[in-house]
Scaffold this active site. Structure first.
Site, PDB file in Angstrom:
ATOM      1  CG  HIS A  19      -2.013  -1.082   1.055  1.00  0.00           C
ATOM      2  ND1 HIS A  19      -2.588  -1.730   2.124  1.00  0.00           N
ATOM      3  CD2 HIS A  19      -2.595  -1.631  -0.053  1.00  0.00           C
ATOM      4  CE1 HIS A  19      -3.469  -2.612   1.694  1.00  0.00           C
ATOM      5  NE2 HIS A  19      -3.482  -2.573   0.374  1.00  0.00           N
ATOM      6  CG  HIS A  42      -6.987 -10.759  -6.821  1.00  0.00           C
ATOM      7  ND1 HIS A  42      -6.283 -10.513  -7.980  1.00  0.00           N
ATOM      8  CD2 HIS A  42      -7.348 -12.068  -6.881  1.00  0.00           C
ATOM      9  CE1 HIS A  42      -6.208 -11.620  -8.705  1.00  0.00           C
ATOM     10  NE2 HIS A  42      -6.846 -12.576  -8.062  1.00  0.00           N
ATOM     11  CB  SER A 124      -6.074  -2.140  -2.810  1.00  0.00           C
ATOM     12  OG  SER A 124      -6.903  -3.252  -3.058  1.00  0.00           O
ATOM     13  CD  GLU A 142     -12.660 -10.456  -3.699  1.00  0.00           C
ATOM     14  OE1 GLU A 142     -12.724 -11.704  -3.684  1.00  0.00           O
ATOM     15  OE2 GLU A 142     -11.575  -9.816  -3.670  1.00  0.00           O
ATOM     16  CG  ASP A 170     -10.636 -14.834 -12.937  1.00  0.00           C
ATOM     17  OD1 ASP A 170      -9.798 -14.137 -12.333  1.00  0.00           O
ATOM     18  OD2 ASP A 170     -10.333 -15.876 -13.552  1.00  0.00           O
ATOM     19  N   GLY A 171     -10.781 -11.346 -11.721  1.00  0.00           N
ATOM     20  CA  GLY A 171     -10.031 -10.170 -12.129  1.00  0.00           C
ATOM     21  C   GLY A 171      -8.973 -10.442 -13.175  1.00  0.00           C
ATOM     22  CG  ASP A 191      -3.557  -7.341  -4.035  1.00  0.00           C
ATOM     23  OD1 ASP A 191      -4.465  -7.298  -4.881  1.00  0.00           O
ATOM     24  OD2 ASP A 191      -3.720  -6.970  -2.858  1.00  0.00           O
TER      25      ASP A 191
END
Length: 314
Positions: A19, A42, A124, A142, A170-171, A191
Site C-alpha cells: 500500500h 483482487h 486497496s 472481487e 475473475d479479475g 495482488d
C-alpha cells in the site's frame, strides 16, 4: 479457492509495502487532466477491523502497521529515534520519507482523529478511491462471494457514483475488457492470494496480455517471497517480460525475518508467518525509485523482526 480471507492479514508488513507503493503510484498518476483508469484485480472486502476476530486471530498487524503507529499521543511513528538507534542512517536520512508519511497519514485518515489505536485498516479499493479525482475511475474485481458483498456494502458508504464499479468476476480475465482504456491512462494492481499455485502463472499471462493490449499502462504486482519454486520464479519472469518488450521496471522487496527453520526442544520447526514480499512495477513513474531509496531503509528498520531484516530495489 475461496478459503483465503485477507482480513486475517490486514495491516501486516506485506500490506505496508504494497500500500505504500500503491499510494506513491496514485499520487503521481491520479488527478491529471486526462482521466486515470485503475484496475484492482483482487479488491477484497475494502475495509478491515484491526480489532475484529479475524485480525486478532493472526495478530499480524502488530508487526506491521501498528509498529509504524507506535506514538499513542500523536498517532505517528518516531522514525528518527528508531533509525538512529539502529545506526542505519546518516543525518541527511533522518527525515521521515514522503512515502512512509503518506502511508501513515492515509491509514490514520480512516480512523477517528486522535484515536489512541487505529481500528480500521483500508484495503486497496478505499486507498485508491481516496486519491481519485475528477474523471478518474476504479474497476474493483472481487470474485469471493462473501467479500464481494462486503466490498459493495463498504464502498456504498462513499456515495462515489460512477467513479467506482464493483465487478463480481475473475479479475485476471475481467481486466481485458478495460484495456486499453478510453483515456489511454491506466494503473493495474494485482495482488492475488497465491493460495493456488496456478495464480503465479496467471499473473504472468495477465501482464503479458495487458502489455499487448496497452503497452504504456502501469502494472503493479505484489508477490510473496516464500520457499516455493513458483514464487521464486515470478519476479524473474516479470523481469524477463519487461526486458523483452522494452519496458522499464522496478522491483522492490522487503524481508522482515528469516525464513529458515528454527530449533526447539522438540526439534526443527518452520518459522510461522510470511517472511518477505515484493512489488514489481512495470512502467513505474520516474520518481518512484528515488523515493523508495529513502523509504525502504526506514521501513526495513522499523518492521524488521530479526537480524535478517533487509530490502532490495532494482
Amino acid at each position: 479457492m475461496f478459503s483465503y480471507r485477507h482480513a486475517f492479514h490486514a495491516g501486516n508488513h506485506a500490506d505496508v509495502l504494497k500500500h505504500a507503493v500503491l499510494i506513491a503510484l496514485l499520487k503521481h498518476l491520479a488527478g491529471r487532466d486526462t482521466a486515470l483508469m485503475v484496475l484492482d484485480t483482487h479488491a477484497g472486502a475494502g475495509l478491515y477491523r484491526l480489532d475484529g476476530d479475524y485480525a486478532n486471530t493472526s495478530g499480524e498487524a502488530i508487526n506491521g502497521v501498528y509498529k509504524l503507529l507506535s506514538d499513542k499521543k500523536r498517532g505517528i511513528v518516531q522514525v528518527k529515534k528508531a533509525l538512529l538507534a539502529a545506526n542505519s542512517v546518516t543525518k541527511t536520512d533522518e527525515k521521515q520519507s514522503d512515502i512512509l508519511s503518506d502511508y501513515i497519514e492515509t491509514v490514520l485518515s480512516f480512523n477517528a482523529k486522535g484515536a489512541e489505536k487505529p481500528t480500521i485498516y483500508p484495503g486497496s479499493p478505499f486507498i485508491i478511491q481516496r486519491f481519485l479525482q475528477g474523471r478518474d475511475r476504479l474497476k474493483a474485481f472481487e470474485i469471493h462471494p462473501t467479500d464481494s458483498k462486503t466490498l459493495a456494502a463498504n464502498l456504498a458508504q462513499l456515495e462515489a457514483g460512477r467513479q467506482i464499479a464493483i465487478l463480481k468476476e475473475d479479475g485476471f480475465e475481467g481486466v481485458k475488457k478495460f484495456l486499453p482504456p478510453p483515456s489511454k491512462r491506466a494503473l493495474l494492481l494485482c495482488d492475488p492470494s497465491y493460495e493456488m499455485k496456478t495464480d503465479y502463472a496467471r499473473v504472468v499471462a495477465m501482464v503479458t496480455d495487458a502489455l499487448k493490449r496497452f503497452p504504456t499502462g502501469t502494472y503493479a504486482v505484489w508477490y510473496p517471497i516464500i520457499p516455493r519454486p513458483e514464487a521464486h520464479d515470478l519476479p524473474r519472469k516479470l523481469k524477463t517480460l519487461a526486458n523483452r518488450v522494452g519496458k522499464p521496471f522496478l522491483n522492490v522487496s522487503l524481508t522482515v525475518k528469516s525464513s529458515k527453520l528454527i530449533k526447539t526442544a522438540e526439534g526443527e520447526v518452520e518459522r510461522p508467518g510470511l517472511p518477505a514480499s515484493g512489488m514489481f512495477v512495470i512502467n513505474p513513474p520516474f520518481t518512484l525509485k528515488a523515493a523508495l531509496e529513502v523509504a525502504m531503509p526506514q521501513i526495513a528498520t522499523l518492521l524488521g523482526q530479526d537480524a535478517n531484516a533487509a530490502y532490495t530495489i532494482e
